[in-house]
Design a protein around this motif. Structure first.
Motif, mmCIF file in Angstrom:
data_model
loop_
_atom_site.group_PDB
_atom_site.id
_atom_site.type_symbol
_atom_site.label_atom_id
_atom_site.label_comp_id
_atom_site.label_asym_id
_atom_site.label_seq_id
_atom_site.Cartn_x
_atom_site.Cartn_y
_atom_site.Cartn_z
ATOM 1 N N LEU A 18 5.482 3.905 -14.986
ATOM 2 C CA LEU A 18 6.750 4.014 -14.267
ATOM 3 C C LEU A 18 6.536 4.157 -12.760
ATOM 4 O O LEU A 18 7.318 3.648 -11.973
ATOM 5 C CB LEU A 18 7.557 5.216 -14.781
ATOM 6 C CG LEU A 18 8.155 5.082 -16.164
ATOM 7 C CD1 LEU A 18 8.889 6.357 -16.539
ATOM 8 C CD2 LEU A 18 9.102 3.903 -16.245
ATOM 9 N N SER A 19 5.503 4.870 -12.371
ATOM 10 C CA SER A 19 5.278 5.128 -10.956
ATOM 11 C C SER A 19 4.704 3.907 -10.257
ATOM 12 O O SER A 19 5.227 3.459 -9.245
ATOM 13 C CB SER A 19 4.356 6.337 -10.805
ATOM 14 O OG SER A 19 3.365 6.134 -9.861
ATOM 15 N N GLY A 20 3.618 3.382 -10.767
ATOM 16 C CA GLY A 20 2.985 2.229 -10.157
ATOM 17 C C GLY A 20 2.295 2.523 -8.840
ATOM 18 O O GLY A 20 1.844 1.611 -8.158
ATOM 19 N N HIS A 21 2.221 3.792 -8.463
ATOM 20 C CA HIS A 21 1.583 4.176 -7.204
ATOM 21 C C HIS A 21 0.265 4.871 -7.471
ATOM 22 O O HIS A 21 0.170 5.707 -8.363
ATOM 23 C CB HIS A 21 2.489 5.121 -6.401
ATOM 24 C CG HIS A 21 3.718 4.458 -5.896
ATOM 25 N ND1 HIS A 21 3.734 3.650 -4.799
ATOM 26 C CD2 HIS A 21 4.988 4.480 -6.349
ATOM 27 C CE1 HIS A 21 4.960 3.202 -4.587
ATOM 28 N NE2 HIS A 21 5.740 3.692 -5.531
ATOM 29 N N PHE A 22 -0.722 4.549 -6.654
ATOM 30 C CA PHE A 22 -2.023 5.198 -6.758
ATOM 31 C C PHE A 22 -2.417 5.824 -5.426
ATOM 32 O O PHE A 22 -3.590 6.003 -5.144
ATOM 33 C CB PHE A 22 -3.089 4.198 -7.248
ATOM 34 C CG PHE A 22 -2.804 3.690 -8.630
ATOM 35 C CD1 PHE A 22 -3.087 4.467 -9.741
ATOM 36 C CD2 PHE A 22 -2.205 2.453 -8.827
ATOM 37 C CE1 PHE A 22 -2.814 4.016 -11.018
ATOM 38 C CE2 PHE A 22 -1.925 1.995 -10.098
ATOM 39 C CZ PHE A 22 -2.229 2.782 -11.200
ATOM 40 N N ASP A 23 -1.428 6.133 -4.613
ATOM 41 C CA ASP A 23 -1.680 6.814 -3.344
ATOM 42 C C ASP A 23 -2.048 8.261 -3.627
ATOM 43 O O ASP A 23 -1.626 8.857 -4.624
ATOM 44 C CB ASP A 23 -0.445 6.762 -2.450
ATOM 45 C CG ASP A 23 -0.010 5.343 -2.138
ATOM 46 O OD1 ASP A 23 -0.875 4.455 -2.194
ATOM 47 O OD2 ASP A 23 1.184 5.141 -1.863
ATOM 48 N N PHE A 24 -2.809 8.854 -2.708
ATOM 49 C CA PHE A 24 -3.336 10.202 -2.894
ATOM 50 C C PHE A 24 -2.266 11.242 -3.233
ATOM 51 O O PHE A 24 -2.366 11.888 -4.273
ATOM 52 C CB PHE A 24 -4.131 10.625 -1.646
ATOM 53 C CG PHE A 24 -4.684 12.010 -1.740
ATOM 54 C CD1 PHE A 24 -5.800 12.278 -2.513
ATOM 55 C CD2 PHE A 24 -4.063 13.062 -1.077
ATOM 56 C CE1 PHE A 24 -6.300 13.550 -2.608
ATOM 57 C CE2 PHE A 24 -4.564 14.341 -1.165
ATOM 58 C CZ PHE A 24 -5.683 14.584 -1.923
ATOM 59 N N PRO A 25 -1.192 11.433 -2.451
ATOM 60 C CA PRO A 25 -0.253 12.518 -2.779
ATOM 61 C C PRO A 25 0.526 12.263 -4.069
ATOM 62 O O PRO A 25 0.743 13.176 -4.861
ATOM 63 C CB PRO A 25 0.676 12.587 -1.571
ATOM 64 C CG PRO A 25 0.502 11.320 -0.829
ATOM 65 C CD PRO A 25 -0.836 10.770 -1.190
#
Length: 159
Positions: A18-25
């Motif tokens: 669902l997120s699809g984000h792999f950024d640190f925060p």
């Protein structure tokens, strides 16, 4: 332990999908929320097959395929009834007894009946369901025996 691993994998795939984000925060917030959910489930002592039904997937996949076929067949019956100039429906209600043991299997059985067009599960009390159908033959004794057996095999593992 297998339920814990299944829950961790399932929640992780769901969150990352669902997120699809792999950024640190964002990745750290996701990991933190997954750890919190696992801790919360452990604290509530709900780590069982109902909290983590991923171990049932191989058996359940066959059931879903069969249920899809039943839904298509029932759709044809309802479509014919809807297209008739003079309706020939004979609504009826019946009590249907289930052989399912777990709550998950009973709810799956009740939902399967409701997903099948022309029938609706109205109530679930113990091991009995109250079902409404467009046709009396659809809710006649024995009309849900195969669905009950297949649900029981898929969810409870009973053969």
């Amino acid at each position: 332990m297998t339920y814990l691993v299944g829950l961790i994998v399932g929640i992780s795939i769901f969150w990352f999908g669902l997120s699809g984000h792999f950024d640190f925060p964002i990745l750290h917030m996701g990991i933190g929320s997954i750890v919190f959910v696992i801790w919360f489930c452990h604290r509530l002592k709900i780590l069982d097959v109902e909290a983590s039904p991923y171990m049932l997937m191989p058996r359940a996949l066959g059931y879903w395929v069969w249920l899809g076929g039943e839904i298509i067949k029932a759709n044809m019956v309802v479509l014919k009834a809807a297209l008739r100039v003079t309706p020939d429906i004979e609504p009826a209600m019946a009590r249907v007894k289930t052989s399912c043991k777990s709550d998950l299997a009973k709810v799956t059985f009740a939902n399967s009946i409701t997903l099948t067009p022309g029938t609706v599960t109205i109530d679930l009390e113990g091991d009995e369901l109250i079902v409404h159908g467009l046709y009396a033959a659809d809710v006649a004794p024995g009309s849900f025996d195969e669905m009950d057996r297949r649900t029981s095999e898929a969810i409870d593992g009973k053969r």
